[in-house]
Each structure stands twice: as C-alpha cells, then as structure tokens.
Scaffold this motif. Structure first.
Motif, PDB file in Angstrom:
ATOM      1  N   ALA A  22      13.444  15.765   7.465  1.00 19.51           N
ATOM      2  CA  ALA A  22      13.047  15.577   5.999  1.00 19.51           C
ATOM      3  C   ALA A  22      12.246  14.601   5.745  1.00 19.51           C
ATOM      4  O   ALA A  22      11.206  14.967   5.026  1.00 19.51           O
ATOM      5  CB  ALA A  22      14.474  15.097   5.238  1.00 19.51           C
ATOM      6  N   PHE A  23      12.227  13.361   6.344  1.00 19.59           N
ATOM      7  CA  PHE A  23      11.215  12.144   6.040  1.00 19.59           C
ATOM      8  C   PHE A  23       9.727  12.836   6.743  1.00 19.59           C
ATOM      9  O   PHE A  23       8.634  12.538   5.870  1.00 19.59           O
ATOM     10  CB  PHE A  23      11.581  10.966   6.693  1.00 19.59           C
ATOM     11  N   THR A  24       9.749  13.577   7.754  1.00 17.70           N
ATOM     12  CA  THR A  24       8.401  13.922   8.214  1.00 17.70           C
ATOM     13  C   THR A  24       7.841  14.924   7.292  1.00 17.70           C
ATOM     14  O   THR A  24       6.773  15.002   7.323  1.00 17.70           O
ATOM     15  CB  THR A  24       8.911  14.395   9.832  1.00 17.70           C
ATOM     16  N   VAL A  25       8.671  15.863   6.993  1.00 10.86           N
ATOM     17  CA  VAL A  25       8.193  17.159   6.033  1.00 10.86           C
ATOM     18  C   VAL A  25       7.575  16.388   4.660  1.00 10.86           C
ATOM     19  O   VAL A  25       6.503  16.739   4.255  1.00 10.86           O
ATOM     20  CB  VAL A  25       9.241  18.151   5.834  1.00 10.86           C
ATOM     21  N   ALA A  26       8.363  15.286   4.266  1.00 13.01           N
ATOM     22  CA  ALA A  26       7.901  14.743   3.043  1.00 13.01           C
ATOM     23  C   ALA A  26       6.446  13.988   3.131  1.00 13.01           C
ATOM     24  O   ALA A  26       5.564  14.174   2.533  1.00 13.01           O
ATOM     25  CB  ALA A  26       8.807  13.854   2.457  1.00 13.01           C
ATOM     26  N   ALA A  27       6.552  13.458   4.336  1.00 14.47           N
ATOM     27  CA  ALA A  27       5.189  12.628   4.555  1.00 14.47           C
ATOM     28  C   ALA A  27       4.079  13.491   4.830  1.00 14.47           C
ATOM     29  O   ALA A  27       2.956  13.181   4.366  1.00 14.47           O
ATOM     30  CB  ALA A  27       5.153  11.741   5.970  1.00 14.47           C
ATOM     31  N   ASP A  69       7.041   4.704   3.930  1.00 18.53           N
ATOM     32  CA  ASP A  69       5.863   4.113   3.274  1.00 18.53           C
ATOM     33  C   ASP A  69       4.860   5.271   2.788  1.00 18.53           C
ATOM     34  O   ASP A  69       4.422   4.946   1.588  1.00 18.53           O
ATOM     35  CB  ASP A  69       5.076   3.103   4.289  1.00 18.53           C
ATOM     36  N   ALA A  70       4.643   6.395   3.581  1.00 21.61           N
ATOM     37  CA  ALA A  70       3.671   7.321   3.172  1.00 21.61           C
ATOM     38  C   ALA A  70       4.319   7.746   2.054  1.00 21.61           C
ATOM     39  O   ALA A  70       3.349   8.184   1.052  1.00 21.61           O
ATOM     40  CB  ALA A  70       3.391   8.120   4.272  1.00 21.61           C
ATOM     41  N   VAL A  71       5.683   8.069   1.919  1.00 23.24           N
ATOM     42  CA  VAL A  71       5.961   8.814   0.712  1.00 23.24           C
ATOM     43  C   VAL A  71       6.125   8.159  -0.464  1.00 23.24           C
ATOM     44  O   VAL A  71       5.590   8.332  -1.531  1.00 23.24           O
ATOM     45  CB  VAL A  71       7.374   9.551   0.930  1.00 23.24           C
ATOM     46  N   VAL A  72       6.520   6.711  -0.571  1.00 24.59           N
ATOM     47  CA  VAL A  72       6.342   5.785  -1.523  1.00 24.59           C
ATOM     48  C   VAL A  72       5.014   5.768  -2.066  1.00 24.59           C
ATOM     49  O   VAL A  72       4.786   5.617  -3.269  1.00 24.59           O
ATOM     50  CB  VAL A  72       7.182   4.312  -0.872  1.00 24.59           C
ATOM     51  N   ALA A  73       4.110   5.566  -1.087  1.00 25.39           N
ATOM     52  CA  ALA A  73       2.607   5.364  -1.425  1.00 25.39           C
ATOM     53  C   ALA A  73       1.921   6.488  -2.280  1.00 25.39           C
ATOM     54  O   ALA A  73       1.090   6.572  -3.327  1.00 25.39           O
ATOM     55  CB  ALA A  73       1.671   5.020  -0.372  1.00 25.39           C
ATOM     56  N   GLY A  74       2.403   7.823  -1.940  1.00 22.54           N
ATOM     57  CA  GLY A  74       1.640   8.876  -2.463  1.00 22.54           C
ATOM     58  C   GLY A  74       2.691  10.038  -3.090  1.00 22.54           C
ATOM     59  O   GLY A  74       1.975  11.000  -3.466  1.00 22.54           O
ATOM     60  N   GLY A  75       3.943   9.702  -3.258  1.00 25.01           N
ATOM     61  CA  GLY A  75       4.826  10.498  -3.976  1.00 25.01           C
ATOM     62  C   GLY A  75       5.828   9.805  -4.579  1.00 25.01           C
ATOM     63  O   GLY A  75       5.389   8.659  -5.238  1.00 25.01           O
ATOM     64  N   THR A  76       6.952  10.348  -4.808  1.00 26.40           N
ATOM     65  CA  THR A  76       8.235   9.618  -5.591  1.00 26.40           C
ATOM     66  C   THR A  76       9.272   9.657  -4.675  1.00 26.40           C
ATOM     67  O   THR A  76       9.489  10.672  -4.101  1.00 26.40           O
ATOM     68  CB  THR A  76       8.480  10.422  -7.019  1.00 26.40           C
ATOM     69  N   VAL A  77       9.929   8.456  -4.627  1.00 26.48           N
ATOM     70  CA  VAL A  77      11.061   8.324  -3.902  1.00 26.48           C
ATOM     71  C   VAL A  77      12.146   7.746  -4.895  1.00 26.48           C
ATOM     72  O   VAL A  77      12.046   7.043  -5.549  1.00 26.48           O
ATOM     73  CB  VAL A  77      10.989   7.342  -2.665  1.00 26.48           C
ATOM     74  N   THR A  78      13.200   8.697  -4.904  1.00 25.90           N
ATOM     75  CA  THR A  78      14.471   8.365  -5.795  1.00 25.90           C
ATOM     76  C   THR A  78      15.745   8.277  -5.001  1.00 25.90           C
ATOM     77  O   THR A  78      16.093   9.017  -4.115  1.00 25.90           O
ATOM     78  CB  THR A  78      14.713   9.640  -6.947  1.00 25.90           C
ATOM     79  N   LEU A  79      16.719   7.052  -5.236  1.00 23.45           N
ATOM     80  CA  LEU A  79      17.793   6.844  -4.912  1.00 23.45           C
ATOM     81  C   LEU A  79      18.755   7.626  -5.809  1.00 23.45           C
ATOM     82  O   LEU A  79      18.729   7.315  -7.118  1.00 23.45           O
ATOM     83  CB  LEU A  79      18.102   5.502  -4.648  1.00 23.45           C
TER      84      LEU A  79
END
Length: 120
Positions: A22-27, A69-79
């Motif tokens: 999941a994290f790999t696909v997102a990044a 870090d890549a997703v936080v920097a370039g996308g949206t991360v939600t808990l």
C-alpha cells in the motif's frame, strides 16, 4: 486514467507485505504525478505517530519512513478518526502533515468521477 488515487491501508506490522504494498503504490503514484490520498486505518494507524514507521521492516522493500515521507510531501495522509480514538491517538500526537478525519471525508473523496480507490 483516474484523476485521483485514494488508498486505504488497514494492515500494519500484522500483515507486513500488504502494508508495504500500500505504501509503495502510494509513493510511486505520488512520484508519477498522481493526486494521492493515503488513509491509515486499523493497525496502520500507528504509523501516524513519530518514529513508528522506522520500527517497520520488511526484506526487499523500501523503508517505510521514506515511503510515508514521500506521500506526506506530495499527497494527503489521513488517520481514521475512529482508529485514532481506539488507540488514544490525538491530533497533537501525529507527525506533521497527517490529518485526522472520518468516514464522511473518506466517502467524499472516493465518490467523484475520476477517482480510483484501493484497499489493502
């Protein structure tokens, strides 16, 4: 091609391959210029806390802190709101760039035309 990719990851250290995928696909999607929203739910909720991603390891996979870090920097991360509450995680506890939101926001993200949703 979808205009937005919404990924809900429910797995953490309990299912490391699914989590890492999941994290790999997102990044990779972020690096490819895709508008990405990554949702941390279930056991992945712990990765919203400082240092927790560094505790995760899976052979032959990219380091989870780098992917996050890549997703936080370039996308949206939600808990997930409920997942955070069940783990006593508050807004002030999460890493910078992670928001806490619930099902209403998730549904509003996945329903428009041009959105692809994946659940891991």
């Amino acid at each position: 091609m979808a205009n937005k990719l919404v990924i809900k990851v429910t797995a953490g250290a309990d299912a490391p391959e699914r989590c890492s995928q999941a994290f790999t696909v997102a990044a990779v999607a972020v690096a490819s210029g895709v508008n990405v929203s990554l949702w941390l739910t279930g056991e992945s909720a712990w990765f919203a806390l400082p240092g927790r991603a560094a505790e995760f390891g899976l052979p032959h996979s990219a380091p989870l802190p780098d992917l996050l870090d890549a997703v936080v920097a370039g996308g949206t991360v939600t808990l997930c709101t409920q997942c955070a509450a069940r783990r006593d995680i508050a807004e002030q506890d999460v890493i910078e760039g992670v928001r806490i939101a619930g099902a209403q926001v998730f549904v509003s993200e996945i329903m428009p035309d041009g959105v692809q949703a994946l659940v891991y």
